[in-house]
Design a protein around this motif. Structure first.
Motif, PDB file in Angstrom:
ATOM      1  N   VAL A 122     -39.471  31.887  45.288  1.00  0.00           N
ATOM      2  CA  VAL A 122     -39.300  30.755  44.188  1.00  0.00           C
ATOM      3  C   VAL A 122     -39.140  29.460  45.012  1.00  0.00           C
ATOM      4  O   VAL A 122     -39.836  28.511  44.769  1.00  0.00           O
ATOM      5  CB  VAL A 122     -38.136  30.745  43.247  1.00  0.00           C
ATOM      6  N   LYS A 123     -38.388  29.557  46.070  1.00  0.00           N
ATOM      7  CA  LYS A 123     -38.266  28.329  46.746  1.00  0.00           C
ATOM      8  C   LYS A 123     -39.221  28.199  47.750  1.00  0.00           C
ATOM      9  O   LYS A 123     -39.570  26.927  47.674  1.00  0.00           O
ATOM     10  CB  LYS A 123     -37.153  28.782  48.134  1.00  0.00           C
ATOM     11  N   ASN A 124     -40.120  29.068  48.201  1.00  0.00           N
ATOM     12  CA  ASN A 124     -41.455  28.826  48.899  1.00  0.00           C
ATOM     13  C   ASN A 124     -42.700  28.297  47.825  1.00  0.00           C
ATOM     14  O   ASN A 124     -43.241  27.261  48.047  1.00  0.00           O
ATOM     15  CB  ASN A 124     -41.999  30.049  49.449  1.00  0.00           C
ATOM     16  N   ILE A 125     -42.404  28.872  46.530  1.00  0.00           N
ATOM     17  CA  ILE A 125     -43.613  28.152  45.642  1.00  0.00           C
ATOM     18  C   ILE A 125     -43.067  26.969  45.354  1.00  0.00           C
ATOM     19  O   ILE A 125     -43.966  25.779  45.182  1.00  0.00           O
ATOM     20  CB  ILE A 125     -43.516  29.207  44.289  1.00  0.00           C
ATOM     21  N   ASP A 126     -41.831  26.620  45.184  1.00  0.00           N
ATOM     22  CA  ASP A 126     -41.410  25.025  44.726  1.00  0.00           C
ATOM     23  C   ASP A 126     -41.533  24.055  45.869  1.00  0.00           C
ATOM     24  O   ASP A 126     -42.058  22.936  45.671  1.00  0.00           O
ATOM     25  CB  ASP A 126     -39.639  25.074  44.494  1.00  0.00           C
ATOM     26  N   SER A 127     -41.345  24.604  47.109  1.00  0.00           N
ATOM     27  CA  SER A 127     -41.541  23.768  48.244  1.00  0.00           C
ATOM     28  C   SER A 127     -43.199  23.260  48.561  1.00  0.00           C
ATOM     29  O   SER A 127     -43.833  22.366  48.389  1.00  0.00           O
ATOM     30  CB  SER A 127     -41.231  24.573  49.750  1.00  0.00           C
ATOM     31  N   SER A 128     -44.167  24.462  48.327  1.00  0.00           N
ATOM     32  CA  SER A 128     -45.448  24.365  48.462  1.00  0.00           C
ATOM     33  C   SER A 128     -46.083  23.230  47.252  1.00  0.00           C
ATOM     34  O   SER A 128     -46.886  22.523  47.595  1.00  0.00           O
ATOM     35  CB  SER A 128     -46.220  25.469  48.371  1.00  0.00           C
ATOM     36  N   LEU A 129     -45.468  23.511  46.182  1.00  0.00           N
ATOM     37  CA  LEU A 129     -45.912  22.706  44.851  1.00  0.00           C
ATOM     38  C   LEU A 129     -45.201  21.109  45.112  1.00  0.00           C
ATOM     39  O   LEU A 129     -46.199  20.329  44.777  1.00  0.00           O
ATOM     40  CB  LEU A 129     -45.297  23.010  43.436  1.00  0.00           C
TER      41      LEU A 129
END
Length: 134
Positions: A122-129
């Motif tokens: 979730v953190k990686n997706i959030d950061s990437s977005l």
């Protein structure tokens, strides 16, 4: 310059401001990056049959894909990530995950991979977005 997004409404608004296809590509890329963690964890914990050297190792046959939701998906689903062993290894994966009556004990590797990595994904997706949007 990065902009802080507070709440899902602001995220949705930011996504809608992008063109539809650009938004899909951004979302797919972000989810795919997050899914790599789970894929790598599954591969690291998949059983290896040392007596059978002719077949590829199940760990080498774990794939991931991000697709648009199908007709059975919930209405608020933006994308679906599919991570797991390919067709030739599905029966082996089920046997490893749940065990068999014939004495094979369960050595789960799919559900633990999801549980161990959920927060970081979730953190990686959030950061990437955030990088893509702002």
């Amino acid at each position: 310059m990065a902009k802080d997004v507070i709440g899902i409404e602001e995220l949705e608004k930011a996504l809608l401001e992008l063109e539809v296809e650009a938004g899909w590509k951004t979302l797919r890329t972000a989810i795919n990056e997050g899914a790599k963690l789970i894929q790598n964890d599954m591969a690291a914990n998949a059983n290896f049959n040392e007596s059978n050297v002719t077949e590829p190792h199940m760990a080498d046959q774990i794939s991931r894909a991000v697709r648009k939701p199908g007709s059975r998906s919930r209405r608020d689903t933006a994308a679906v990530a599919i991570i797991g062993p390919r067709k030739g290894h599905k029966q082996k994966a089920i046997a490893q995950e749940y065990g068999q009556k014939r004495g094979q004990i369960a050595i789960p590797f799919i559900l633990p991979a999801l549980e161990r990595n959920a927060e970081q994904v979730v953190k990686n997706i959030d950061s990437s977005l955030k990088k893509a949007l702002f």
